[in-house]
Write a protein that holds these residues in place. Structure first.
Motif, PDB file in Angstrom:
ATOM      1  N   UNK A 148       0.844  -1.100   0.020  1.00 44.41           N
ATOM      2  CA  UNK A 148       0.050  -0.128  -0.107  1.00 44.41           C
ATOM      3  C   UNK A 148       1.117   1.268   0.081  1.00 44.41           C
ATOM      4  N   UNK A 149       0.491   2.549   0.074  1.00 46.09           N
ATOM      5  CA  UNK A 149       1.097   3.620   0.007  1.00 46.09           C
ATOM      6  C   UNK A 149       1.986   3.818   1.297  1.00 46.09           C
ATOM      7  N   UNK A 150       1.613   3.143   2.150  1.00 48.70           N
ATOM      8  CA  UNK A 150       2.169   3.157   3.822  1.00 48.70           C
ATOM      9  C   UNK A 150       3.472   2.166   3.598  1.00 48.70           C
ATOM     10  N   UNK A 151       3.542   1.334   2.541  1.00 42.52           N
ATOM     11  CA  UNK A 151       4.773   0.335   2.760  1.00 42.52           C
ATOM     12  C   UNK A 151       5.882   1.135   2.041  1.00 42.52           C
ATOM     13  N   UNK A 152       7.298   1.095   2.716  1.00 35.64           N
ATOM     14  CA  UNK A 152       8.089   1.976   2.401  1.00 35.64           C
ATOM     15  C   UNK A 152       9.003   0.948   1.557  1.00 35.64           C
ATOM     16  N   UNK A 153       8.827  -0.285   1.695  1.00 31.43           N
ATOM     17  CA  UNK A 153       9.834  -1.148   0.786  1.00 31.43           C
ATOM     18  C   UNK A 153       9.028  -1.710  -0.764  1.00 31.43           C
ATOM     19  N   UNK A 154       7.974  -2.253  -0.362  1.00 27.44           N
ATOM     20  CA  UNK A 154       7.455  -2.867  -1.531  1.00 27.44           C
ATOM     21  C   UNK A 154       6.450  -1.819  -2.351  1.00 27.44           C
ATOM     22  N   UNK A 155       6.354  -1.955  -3.644  1.00 28.55           N
ATOM     23  CA  UNK A 155       5.465  -0.933  -4.252  1.00 28.55           C
ATOM     24  C   UNK A 155       4.768  -1.723  -5.182  1.00 28.55           C
ATOM     25  N   UNK A 156       3.470  -0.897  -5.455  1.00 32.35           N
ATOM     26  CA  UNK A 156       2.287  -1.430  -6.593  1.00 32.35           C
ATOM     27  C   UNK A 156       1.846  -0.509  -7.209  1.00 32.35           C
ATOM     28  N   UNK A 157       1.740  -0.812  -8.559  1.00 30.31           N
ATOM     29  CA  UNK A 157       0.864   0.271  -9.540  1.00 30.31           C
ATOM     30  C   UNK A 157       0.371  -0.621 -10.410  1.00 30.31           C
ATOM     31  N   UNK A 158      -0.867  -0.011 -11.156  1.00 31.83           N
ATOM     32  CA  UNK A 158      -1.494  -0.711 -12.010  1.00 31.83           C
ATOM     33  C   UNK A 158      -1.645   0.060 -13.243  1.00 31.83           C
ATOM     34  N   UNK A 159      -2.094  -0.504 -14.419  1.00 27.58           N
ATOM     35  CA  UNK A 159      -2.336   0.303 -15.508  1.00 27.58           C
ATOM     36  C   UNK A 159      -2.922  -0.632 -16.448  1.00 27.58           C
ATOM     37  N   UNK A 160      -3.534  -0.356 -17.721  1.00 32.12           N
ATOM     38  CA  UNK A 160      -4.607  -0.827 -18.301  1.00 32.12           C
ATOM     39  C   UNK A 160      -4.062  -0.861 -20.029  1.00 32.12           C
ATOM     40  N   UNK A 161      -3.861  -1.869 -20.589  1.00 32.42           N
ATOM     41  CA  UNK A 161      -3.341  -2.044 -21.905  1.00 32.42           C
ATOM     42  C   UNK A 161      -4.426  -3.004 -22.687  1.00 32.42           C
ATOM     43  N   UNK A 162      -3.895  -3.339 -24.091  1.00 30.34           N
ATOM     44  CA  UNK A 162      -4.732  -4.260 -24.595  1.00 30.34           C
ATOM     45  C   UNK A 162      -3.664  -5.221 -25.379  1.00 30.34           C
ATOM     46  N   UNK A 163      -4.544  -6.277 -25.687  1.00 30.55           N
ATOM     47  CA  UNK A 163      -3.494  -7.284 -26.448  1.00 30.55           C
ATOM     48  C   UNK A 163      -4.666  -7.969 -27.413  1.00 30.55           C
ATOM     49  N   UNK A 164      -4.003  -8.519 -28.584  1.00 27.33           N
ATOM     50  CA  UNK A 164      -4.870  -9.109 -29.540  1.00 27.33           C
ATOM     51  C   UNK A 164      -4.662 -10.797 -29.685  1.00 27.33           C
ATOM     52  N   UNK A 165      -5.768 -11.491 -29.770  1.00 27.35           N
ATOM     53  CA  UNK A 165      -5.573 -12.899 -29.843  1.00 27.35           C
ATOM     54  C   UNK A 165      -6.570 -13.303 -30.920  1.00 27.35           C
ATOM     55  N   UNK A 166      -6.794 -14.347 -31.257  1.00 29.52           N
ATOM     56  CA  UNK A 166      -7.554 -15.278 -32.311  1.00 29.52           C
ATOM     57  C   UNK A 166      -9.082 -14.621 -32.150  1.00 29.52           C
ATOM     58  N   UNK A 167      -9.690 -14.136 -33.448  1.00 29.15           N
ATOM     59  CA  UNK A 167     -10.994 -13.743 -33.436  1.00 29.15           C
ATOM     60  C   UNK A 167     -11.132 -12.325 -32.561  1.00 29.15           C
ATOM     61  N   UNK A 168     -10.012 -11.769 -32.442  1.00 28.34           N
ATOM     62  CA  UNK A 168     -10.294 -10.421 -31.682  1.00 28.34           C
ATOM     63  C   UNK A 168     -10.669  -9.201 -32.552  1.00 28.34           C
ATOM     64  N   UNK A 169     -11.457  -8.271 -32.228  1.00 24.91           N
ATOM     65  CA  UNK A 169     -11.963  -7.414 -33.377  1.00 24.91           C
ATOM     66  C   UNK A 169     -11.269  -5.961 -32.793  1.00 24.91           C
ATOM     67  N   UNK A 170     -11.507  -5.563 -31.676  1.00 22.39           N
ATOM     68  CA  UNK A 170     -10.752  -4.407 -31.112  1.00 22.39           C
ATOM     69  C   UNK A 170      -9.626  -4.719 -30.250  1.00 22.39           C
ATOM     70  N   UNK A 171      -9.487  -5.991 -29.602  1.00 19.06           N
ATOM     71  CA  UNK A 171      -8.351  -6.250 -28.582  1.00 19.06           C
ATOM     72  C   UNK A 171      -9.041  -6.507 -27.586  1.00 19.06           C
ATOM     73  N   UNK A 172      -8.395  -7.326 -26.515  1.00 16.75           N
ATOM     74  CA  UNK A 172      -8.673  -7.513 -25.182  1.00 16.75           C
ATOM     75  C   UNK A 172      -8.225  -6.747 -24.272  1.00 16.75           C
TER      76      UNK A 172
END
Length: 380
Positions: free
Chosen positions: A144-168
């Motif tokens: 969490x934000x209070x953890x001085x050692x370990x860190x975490x963050x998130x993001x969103x991207x897109x990937x393409x696979x079989x039969x995908x139109x706009x991406x997953x």
């Protein structure tokens, strides 16, 4: 120091229970130096890299496996069974939506007893999914934000696979300084869109429709090409018929020239009485007459074989009349020619000869008039 203590020649991995379809490869291909032991609590794997690792060295490899999703993916109901997730979020807005699919797994990778400075977890969800959320599952300040050692963050991207139109959509979770003794999980929740169930049938249907339309267009193109080829062939045959008509005209003209030549020989016969000379002319010209007659018969047979689409019926009728007139004229003319020669040889008076051949000359003049008219009708 023992050098072997600073060389990593084997990698120890612990996989969850139910793991199967193990894959171990690097940039060169599959690595076969690995052993797997399956038990009720999980799968222990001892993998040997293609080359031993020494401090400061780097290697790139891929280790993969499959898991039954029923053990890790379930509906989020927000009750006591989901307390681990509800206690981990910082605000109510971060809670997964009720009824959404929620994936719960351990943050730690399969590799054991290794400090990981940067760990990236990419979770791809079905296309058209909505309300995508994710994060660590922890009830303490760790990650969490209070953890001085370990860190975490998130993001969103897109990937393409079989039969995908706009991406997953892909939920990207990045962890830093992950210690091997840490015991915490992560979650990713998403709501499946209604279009996802129609996507693959729609793509397959559209593909089949394109194949059908392409086949129809190809058949049309082939038909047009065949029509074009047929038209070209008919045009070539028509040109051939035009050339034949010119040859027919020339053959009829040659016939008339032969008749004129024999007429001149008869005039000489009246003046000098040279029967042998007249017969020699008759013999040479008669062979030409028969040759032209044979040629016209061949042209007649060829035109009949081409059919009405190529040769007009009027032209066939004209050609038939021409052949009939030529047969009638040649037969009567040759008889009259021989009769005149015989009478000259017997010493018959020229006026008596003219009287005897008067009727045949009238018939020949009538036939010649018809012949000239028919020849003039044959226009290429």
């Amino acid at each position: 120091l023992r050098p072997s203590a600073h060389i990593a020649d084997t990698l120890s991995l612990r996989l969850p229970a139910g793991a199967h379809s193990l894959v171990y490869k690097d940039i060169l291909g599959n690595i076969t130096t690995s052993n797997a032991r399956f038990d009720q609590s999980g799968v222990s794997v001892l993998a040997r890299p293609r080359f031993p690792l020494v401090g400061g060295w780097q290697t790139h490899y891929q280790f993969g496996y499959k898991l039954p999703k029923s053990q890790y993916l379930r509906r989020f109901r927000g009750d006591a069974s989901d307390s681990d997730v509800t206690s981990s979020v910082e605000s109510v807005s971060d809670l997964p939506a009720r009824g959404s699919n929620t994936l719960r797994m351990s943050v730690l990778p399969a590799l054991e007893n290794v400090l990981i400075r940067n760990l990236v977890v990419n979770v791809g969800v079905p296309e058209f999914s909505t309300v995508i959320k994710g994060g660590p599952i922890t009830s303490s300040p760790i990650l969490t934000a209070q953890d001085p050692v370990r860190g975490f963050k998130e993001a969103k991207t897109t990937m393409f696979s079989y039969f995908d139109v706009f991406g997953r959509p892909v939920q990207r979770l990045e962890f830093t300084n992950v210690y091997p003794d840490a015991k915490y999980n992560f979650y990713v929740s998403y709501r499946v869109g209604g279009l996802v169930w129609l996507k693959e049938p729609a793509i397959v249907g559209a593909g089949l429709l394109l194949v059908v339309l392409a086949s129809i267009a190809l058949n049309k193109l082939m038909d047009l090409r065949m029509i074009h080829d047929d038209e070209w062939e008919r045009d070539q045959k028509r040109k051939g018929v035009m050339a034949q008509m010119k040859q027919v005209q020339k053959s009829a003209s040659n016939y008339l020239k032969c008749v004129e030549t024999m007429d001149r020989s008869l005039d000489k016969l009246r003046r000098n009485g040279d029967c042998d000379g007249a017969l020699a002319v008759k013999q040479s010209q008669e062979s030409i007459l028969r040759k032209e007659m044979d040629f016209l018969r061949e042209q007649m047979s060829t035109c009949k074989g081409l059919g009405p689409q190529i040769v007009k019926a009027e032209y066939l009728s004209t050609l038939e009349i021409l052949l009939q007139i030529l047969r009638e004229h040649s037969s009567l003319y040759l008889q009259s020619f021989m009769a005149k020669v015989d009478m000259v040889r017997k010493g018959t008076d020229p006026r008596e000869i003219d009287q005897k051949v008067k009727e045949s000359n009238q018939k020949l003049n009538s036939i010649s008039t018809r012949l000239a008219k028919i020849v003039s009708m044959i226009q290429p």
